[in-house]
Design a protein around this motif. Structure first.
Motif, mmCIF file in Angstrom:
data_model
loop_
_atom_site.group_PDB
_atom_site.id
_atom_site.type_symbol
_atom_site.label_atom_id
_atom_site.label_comp_id
_atom_site.label_asym_id
_atom_site.label_seq_id
_atom_site.Cartn_x
_atom_site.Cartn_y
_atom_site.Cartn_z
ATOM 1 N N ALA A 178 0.832 -1.211 0.000
ATOM 2 C CA ALA A 178 0.000 0.000 0.000
ATOM 3 C C ALA A 178 0.863 1.256 0.000
ATOM 4 O O ALA A 178 0.397 2.336 -0.373
ATOM 5 C CB ALA A 178 -0.932 -0.007 1.204
ATOM 6 N N GLN A 179 2.132 1.116 0.442
ATOM 7 C CA GLN A 179 3.031 2.276 0.492
ATOM 8 C C GLN A 179 3.998 2.282 -0.693
ATOM 9 O O GLN A 179 5.028 2.964 -0.649
ATOM 10 C CB GLN A 179 3.813 2.266 1.803
ATOM 11 C CG GLN A 179 2.981 2.677 3.006
ATOM 12 C CD GLN A 179 3.818 2.648 4.263
ATOM 13 O OE1 GLN A 179 4.241 1.589 4.722
ATOM 14 N NE2 GLN A 179 4.079 3.813 4.828
ATOM 15 N N ASP A 180 3.679 1.516 -1.733
ATOM 16 C CA ASP A 180 4.552 1.474 -2.909
ATOM 17 C C ASP A 180 4.708 2.888 -3.469
ATOM 18 O O ASP A 180 3.732 3.616 -3.629
ATOM 19 C CB ASP A 180 3.936 0.544 -3.969
ATOM 20 C CG ASP A 180 4.873 0.352 -5.151
ATOM 21 O OD1 ASP A 180 5.986 -0.163 -4.923
ATOM 22 O OD2 ASP A 180 4.507 0.747 -6.274
ATOM 23 N N GLY A 181 5.945 3.284 -3.716
ATOM 24 C CA GLY A 181 6.194 4.646 -4.188
ATOM 25 C C GLY A 181 6.760 5.532 -3.098
ATOM 26 O O GLY A 181 7.125 6.673 -3.334
ATOM 27 N N THR A 182 6.843 4.986 -1.866
ATOM 28 C CA THR A 182 7.439 5.733 -0.760
ATOM 29 C C THR A 182 8.831 5.192 -0.463
ATOM 30 O O THR A 182 9.051 3.983 -0.484
ATOM 31 C CB THR A 182 6.553 5.621 0.503
ATOM 32 O OG1 THR A 182 5.325 6.308 0.258
ATOM 33 C CG2 THR A 182 7.222 6.233 1.730
#
Lengths: 382, 123
Positions: free
Chosen positions: A118-122
């Motif tokens: 869900a935090q992909d891109g962080t």
């Protein structure tokens, strides 16, 4: 000798605990920080190597790059650093450096990719206290549309380091035992959600725990309640990292030094070394091919007298300096003085006899492999 | 024998015209773990305030100054092998050096034990 901290210094969420524990507080990077507790640097250092030490590193900068997906965020970060970020797997951490246009090191930092899809891109960042403002300005100045830099002022950072760190932490957060070296994930610490990485800056197994500022005191006290844990100040943190052969930014490297000179090319993976597609790439590639004009080395001194930062390094019997000590002190584990410094490549080979000038006297020193003390990072059984 | 103290946290025990010099309990507590001591050479003439010895802790180097004018007549070689003695017994066995006084009048400017204690409490 007075250590009265100026009133304009920032305090970490553990300030009151430090004072209660009898710490000697000193100004460091704009914060009032504990340089040592009652036991003193020597005992604190040895305790960390034998059992577990708790360090307050809340002065360090915690931030995150937040973009639409990992590929986009990693590609942006790669434009500022010479390490592979695209290949960084979920739940993994990596050491890297921010470079200026001349390939000089603006700061060294830890980057971790959240395990949660869900935090992909962080990407989470931990940067040096004294470089926070500079780093954030460099990053913000380069941010493309769609990626944001968020800084976390409401979090504390604790480091639990030493051979007993895993057992100690597992009593409060059992999942930590499963973590590999340089991995990062959320943990439930007695019901409080924290973010842990299995890493540190002492050469020992251990963790860094990013915790909500309001929970820091309770978490620190819970860890200190374990008799294997003692509070450790910045003094021992410095001697531990020196023995581990790790750079202290602003001392062992600065904006004039490339990662090749600083002898940290391990942070540059093959794809980046071949492409040179990062700031100062031309210089760095040239130094990789031809060798840098000077390089960071380790030195062991004969006798007991330590050589400190700024001491000149010479060839034995020759007065002309060839280099300078950038960190030096007495190594508690080795019971001997050690140092790091820069010398021309020709004199950087292990075993080379050099001398360091201390108070007008030449002290014999020999170029030594680093780390000085064997690193004991956790390796997960396969 | 009379004991004197300086604002630089040294003590002097004077017998006749020779002063034995060391650092105080307060000084050792501020320095932390002593790992190296460099002593002055015997025969060296020093003026008050000259650098006489160096004491290194894990963290930093500090100077020990000549508290009065005089000539070095002895150094405590035990400290070279066992610098930690400075932390354990600073005001007795871990003396640094002995000096022959050349201006005994300077002793009058130094503090006695009660004055030094008050001075430390004021810090």
């Amino acid at each position: 000798m007075a250590d009265t901290a100026a009133t304009d210094l920032a305090k970490t969420p553990l300030y009151d605990l430090h004072v209660e524990l009898g710490a000697r507080m000193v100004p460091f990077a704009g914060y009032s920080m504990p340089v040592q507790y009652k036991d003193g640097i020597m005992k604190e250092h040895l305790h960390t190597r034998e059992a577990a030490g708790l360090f307050d590193v809340s002065h360090m900068g915690q931030a995150a790059l937040i973009g639409p997906d990992h590929e986009t965020t990693a590609a942006f970060l790669e434009s500022l650093v010479p390490s592979n970020m695209k290949e960084l797997k979920p739940g993994k951490q990596r050491y890297t450096v921010l470079l200026n246009a001349e390939g000089g090191v603006i700061d060294d930092l830890m980057v971790s990719r959240p395990a949660n899809p869900a935090q992909d891109g962080t990407l989470f960042l931990v940067v040096n206290a004294a470089r926070k403002d500079v780093d954030y300005e460099v990053i913000r100045g380069a941010l493309p549309e769609g990626i944001a830099l968020e800084t976390y002022e409401d979090r504390a950072l604790l480091a639990l380091q030493g051979p007993k760190a895993a057992e100690v932490l597992a009593a409060h957060a059992p999942e930590c035992a499963e973590m590999g070296f340089m991995s990062a994930q959320p943990l439930e610490f007695d019901g409080i959600t924290i973010h842990a990485s299995r890493s540190g800056y002492t050469g020992e197994d251990g963790y860094e725990l990013s915790v909500p500022a309001g929970a820091a005191d309770a978490i620190a006290r819970a860890l200190l309640a374990d008799e294997r844990v003692k509070p450790i100040g910045l003094g021992a943190r410095d001697s531990l990292r020196l023995e581990a052969g790790l750079c202290l930014y602003g001392h062992d490297m600065d904006e004039s030094n490339s990662p090749v000179e600083a002898n940290i090319t391990f942070c540059m993976q093959k794809r980046r070394r071949e492409a040179g597609d990062f700031p100062g790439g031309a210089r760095v590639l040239k130094e990789l091919a031809e060798g840098p004009s000077k390089i960071r080395i380790g030195l062991k001194l004969e006798g007991r007298a330590p050589a400190r930062e700024g001491a000149q390094i010479c060839l034995p019997g020759e007065a002309t300096p060839i280099g300078v000590v950038t960190s030096g002190g007495f190594a508690p584990t080795m019971q001997a003085p050690i140092a790091m410094g820069y010398v021309p490549l020709d004199y950087s080979k292990t075993g080379t006899q050099l001398s360091i000038v201390v108070r007008g006297k030449e002290l014999p020193a020999v170029v030594a492999d680093m780390p000085f003390v064997e690193q004991r990072y956790y390796r997960k059984p396969k | 024998m009379t004991t004197y103290f300086t604002k630089d946290h040294e003590w002097l025990k004077v017998e006749g015209d020779v002063a034995t010099v060391g650092i105080t309990e307060y000084a050792q507590s501020q320095l932390g773990d002593v790992v190296f001591v460099e002593l002055p050479e015997t025969g060296k003439a020093l003026a008050q305030g000259d650098e006489a010895a160096v004491v290194e802790s894990v963290k930093a180097a500090s100077e020990v100054y000549a508290p009065v004018d005089g000539e070095i007549v002895d150094g405590n070689a035990d400290l070279e092998g066992e610098p930690a003695k400075v932390n354990e017994d600073p005001e007795n066995s871990a003396w640094f050096f002995k000096m022959k006084l050349s201006n005994a009048g300077q002793l009058e400017e130094l503090m006695n034990e009660a004055d030094y204690k008050a001075y430390v409490e004021s810090l």
